[in-house]
Enzyme design. Structure first.
Site, PDB file in Angstrom:
ATOM      1  N   SER A  51      -4.563  -7.265  -0.510  1.00 47.95           N
ATOM      2  CA  SER A  51      -4.803  -7.227   0.931  1.00 47.95           C
ATOM      3  C   SER A  51      -3.486  -7.317   1.685  1.00 47.95           C
ATOM      4  CB  SER A  51      -5.710  -8.392   1.344  1.00 47.95           C
ATOM      5  OG  SER A  51      -4.983  -9.604   1.379  1.00 47.95           O
ATOM      6  N   LYS A  52      -3.572  -7.041   2.982  1.00 44.40           N
ATOM      7  CA  LYS A  52      -2.390  -7.112   3.838  1.00 44.40           C
ATOM      8  C   LYS A  52      -1.760  -8.501   3.804  1.00 44.40           C
ATOM      9  CE  LYS A  52      -2.663  -3.721   7.575  1.00 44.40           C
ATOM     10  NZ  LYS A  52      -2.803  -3.579   9.041  1.00 44.40           N
ATOM     11  N   ARG A  53      -2.594  -9.512   3.562  1.00 43.85           N
ATOM     12  CA  ARG A  53      -2.106 -10.896   3.606  1.00 43.85           C
ATOM     13  C   ARG A  53      -1.374 -11.306   2.333  1.00 43.85           C
ATOM     14  NH1 ARG A  53      -6.843 -10.524   6.074  1.00 43.85           N
ATOM     15  NH2 ARG A  53      -8.030 -10.910   4.178  1.00 43.85           N
TER      16      ARG A  53
END
Length: 491
Positions: A259-261
């Site tokens: 994910s982006k995180r």
């Protein structure tokens, strides 16, 4: 497979920093366009004013240019379908929505959020699909007038067909979606703002996109877009339905989608660490595609020559940082020495360099660069590998000192100093023989004998080839550092 009619698009939202999954999608679209001789369209989906930012938009453009992924139509390039930012195309979307309403392909829905949630809960409790149930699908003029007289707001919903939608995915083969699983969906908010579900396929249609290559997470929206395409074709706003290919998920730690995180998903991380664009693109291309069964390292032109979306694997691809670094190291070694020295320059100056600018010695840097090139996996590692040449004294690394200075290091270093003092300093081999002889005098093999010398001179237990490093550092400075280490040991 030349086909100049191929038109692909990359259409990110300018939110946050670019991530590797996004870059993999851009790469596959770009490679397919270049492989076929087609057109790469770069479009910005910036209709979410609350999340979009100009900084992120600029980062997107800068990142693509750093990677060498150029575009044929789009921001700062232009093209026949401008503008290429959705925020500048709002009148167009309103016009299309009006035509869909007038033709009966869409309708106004007056259901409130509370009503929708209650009906979804009831459907789930009864074991039925919980999508929109069509309450407003066939309202009479009187019913619509009554809702509006009550002050109810309405969204615009697209009317899905009552039969299954089947299409052949370029990656996954034939897929069928039944009406129960694809209910009518919103295309315009109550405030008149168009939704992604409208603007994305409308732009694809008007920009004559022939192949939509995107992430697997968007697969569920495809039957809706195909139905919308059919309506646009009927209205004369589209020529044909594009071919769809849904690229596999990129997985991170713990078998979860990257994910982006996730820290390792940020493109900026790889740029800051000194990945070469060619090395990063090489690795990202392997996340769902294979050059050949026995070759993982290849150039961008070689990828373009081979790439076909039909060869993309549908199975999830795992992001392996160690393999990414290894492949990047291979690309570092593919550079000629001049290109390598130039690529390292940013990490030899502030803020990366831990030495004074006036201490940098270009002749010594150019002398040691070929040895560094054989060892690096990322360019940023060059700073720690060569700082011993430019610092007045080596870095103090207590862990390295404790590891190397075992037994009787003072005796070993005293002998090594005598041997090195008498050695031929124009020959790395002579310096090696000196340390080897010192080790033999104390019953140590070369590996054990050179460890205290390396830490005394460079400050670290690992680094570039030791004897070439000593030769470049020079006799006077090397012996001075051995003396300093002896003073520390005997203090």
């Amino acid at each position: 497979m030349a086909n100049a009619n191929v038109r692909v698009r990359f259409c990110p939202s300018p939110t946050g920093n670019p991530h590797v999954g996004l870059v993999r999608t851009a790469l596959f679209n770009w490679a397919y366009a270049r492989h076929t001789g087609g057109t790469m369209v770069f479009r910005i989906e910036d209709t979410d004013a609350a999340r979009d930012s100009e900084e992120s938009y600029r980062q997107l453009l800068d990142s693509l240019r750093w990677l060498g992924l150029d575009w044929d139509e789009g921001p700062e390039v232009g093209g026949p379908h401008a503008p290429y930012r959705q925020s500048e195309r709002m009148d167009l979307y309103r016009d299309v929505a009006g035509k869909l309403l007038a033709a009966g392909h869409a309708y106004r829905c007056y259901c409130t959020a509370l009503e929708l949630e209650a009906r979804r809960d009831a459907a789930r409790a009864a074991g039925r699909p919980s999508g929109y149930d069509g309450t407003c699908r066939d309202l009479t003029e009187e019913q619509r007038a009554a809702f509006e007289a009550d002050g109810r707001e309405s969204i615009v919903r697209f009317r899905m067909p009552d039969e299954p939608i089947t299409f052949t995915d370029l990656v996954r083969g034939e897929l069928t979606f039944t009406p129960d699983n694809v209910p009518d969906f919103g295309i315009v908010r109550a405030n008149g703002a168009p939704l992604y579900t409208l603007v994305n396929p409308v732009d694809d249609a008007l920009m004559e996109i022939t192949h939509v290559l995107r992430g697997e997470d968007l697969l569920s929206s495809t039957p809706r877009q195909i139905a919308l395409y059919r309506a646009l074709i009927e209205l004369g706003l589209a020529k044909e339905i594009p071919a769809f290919g849904h690229l596999p998920y990129v997985m991170g730690e713990g078998n979860k989608k990257l994910s982006k995180r996730d820290p390792q998903s940020s493109l900026n991380l790889y740029r800051e660490r000194g990945f070469l664009p060619e090395g990063l693109l090489n690795y990202l291309s392997l996340l769902g595609w294979s050059f050949s069964a026995d070759q993982d390292v290849f150039t961008v032109p070689e990828m373009i020559e081979r790439f076909d979306v039909a060869d993309v694997n549908a199975n999830p691809a795992r992001f392996d940082l160690k393999k990414a670094e290894s492949i990047n190291g291979d690309h570092i070694r593919m550079l000629d020495v001049k290109a390598f020295t130039e690529a390292c320059e940013p990490w030899l100056t502030a803020p990366h360099a831990n030495w004074a600018p006036e201490s940098f010695d270009r002749a010594k840097w150019e002398a040691i660069a070929p040895y560094a090139q054989t060892r690096l996996t990322v360019l940023s590692d060059i700073t720690a590998n060569v700082d011993f040449l430019f610092l007045d004294a080596p870095v103090e690394d207590e862990a390295s000192w404790a590891k190397a200075m075992k037994g009787d290091p003072a005796a070993l270093l005293t002998t090594a100093r005598e041997k090195l003092d008498a050695a031929d300093w124009t020959s790395a081999e002579s310096l090696k023989e000196a340390v080897l002889a010192a080790g033999e005098a104390h019953g140590l093999k070369l590996g054990k004998a050179q460890a205290p010398v390396r830490v005394a001179v460079t400050g670290r237990t690992v680094g570039l080839p030791l004897f070439e490093s000593l030769e470049i550092l020079g006799r006077e400075r090397t012996l001075a550092r051995v003396d300093a280490a002896l003073a520390r040991l005997t203090a």
